[in-house]
Motif scaffolding. Structure first.
Motif: not given
Length: 326
Positions: A4-7, A10, A41, A72, A76, A117-118, A120
């Protein structure tokens, strides 16, 4: 499994925090994406979180040009969670310039960063979300001084003008804590003359009358959490909590369950049907509860106790009398 983009954010953060410049190919491999996606990203990390990322041809890769760490939230968050957090941050930011909140300023900024961050598409979604702006209340300028008095256990004096009194009175108080309710601030403390627990609204404290004293007392113990748990609002409560049974219409019941004005357990639900939602609350009966029930109008009926029924009838009748035609 796709990352995922959040991953990816990080992973990029973890690599750049090593200190050395990280080649593009290495970041692509770590994130499992093509160069175009990697650059997107990195640009989003710069835009959303002000990440100080720079590409250096001399060093041969990307690096942080100043100290930074992307923190972060690991859980979820739903859209409702994000909206609630954004609302909380917006509210807290109204007090960010008061010294009383200096210790929390960094935490608020981290929460604000996590909320961004959450989201989109922060640049567009924020245009569709409007939060209530609460103007600073009268007396808020006393918060800093009162916090110092609470922390140092200092007895304070101030002139207090009740709304229904002709003149202010001098109060001598050992301050326990400050409490906010419905955008107003209060000081809860032990008054020396006469000795009793009292609640004072800061909007009624006369400007420039607040001062510390050299008095030293050992007040009775006060457990704020236990004291305020069984009641709505901010007041001095002498009566114990009672079982209050409320019958909501089906629609009002849905509203109450979605955002209850007082907590309840599953076993407190007495009726849950297509016509009625009935619940038992163990709560102190005070004026704040009467106001809250009046707000529901004919969508709620008090089944017990009779004393609360009479209080609500008296309140509604006095309101109706304002509009009687003579």
């Amino acid at each position: 499994m796709p990352v995922s983009q959040s991953q990816r954010f990080q992973r990029i953060n973890d690599q750049l925090r090593r200190g050395a410049a990280i080649p593009t190919a290495e970041l692509m491999q770590v994130c499992g994406v093509a160069e175009r996606t990697l650059k997107e990203d990195i640009n989003q990390m710069r835009d959303r979180y002000r990440a100080p990322i720079k590409f250096s041809r001399r060093l041969g890769g990307y690096h942080y040009y100043e100290s930074f760490d992307l923190k972060t939230i690991e859980i979820e968050l739903t859209n409702q969670d994000v909206a609630a957090l954004k609302n909380a941050v917006t509210t807290l930011n109204q007090f960010r310039d008061l010294a009383v909140f200096a210790d929390f300023r960094g935490a608020v900024e981290k929460i604000e960063q996590a909320v961004r961050f959450r989201i989109s598409q922060p640049s567009t979604s924020q245009a569709y979300i409007a939060f209530e702006a609460v103007p600073p209340g009268q007396g808020n300028e006393l918060l800093d001084e009162l916090l110092v008095a609470c922390m140092n256990r200092q007895v304070i004096e101030f002139k207090y003008q009740k709304y229904d009194d002709a003149a202010p009175r001098l109060r001598t108080v050992f301050p326990h804590l400050m409490k906010e309710h419905r955008n107003r601030w209060y000081i809860i403390g032990y008054e020396l003359y006469p000795p009793q627990l009292r609640v004072f609204g800061l909007d009624r404290v006369i400007a420039d009358s607040l001062k510390s004293t050299a008095l030293s007392i050992d007040p009775p113990p006060f457990d704020a959490e236990a004291y305020f748990r069984p009641a709505l609002g901010v007041a001095v409560y002498d009566d114990p909590a009672e079982d209050v049974i409320l019958s909501f219409t089906q629609k009002a019941g849905l509203h109450f369950r979605a955002q209850p004005f007082y907590p309840f357990r599953k076993e407190d639900i007495l009726v849950d049907s297509k016509d009625e939602f009935r619940v038992k609350l163990c709560i102190i009966i005070n004026q704040e509860l009467v106001f809250e029930l009046a707000r529901f109008g004919n969508s709620v009926k008090i089944m017990a106790p009779d004393s609360l029924v009479q209080k609500l009838i008296t309140f509604l009748q006095s309101t109706l009398n304002q509009y009687q035609l003579y």
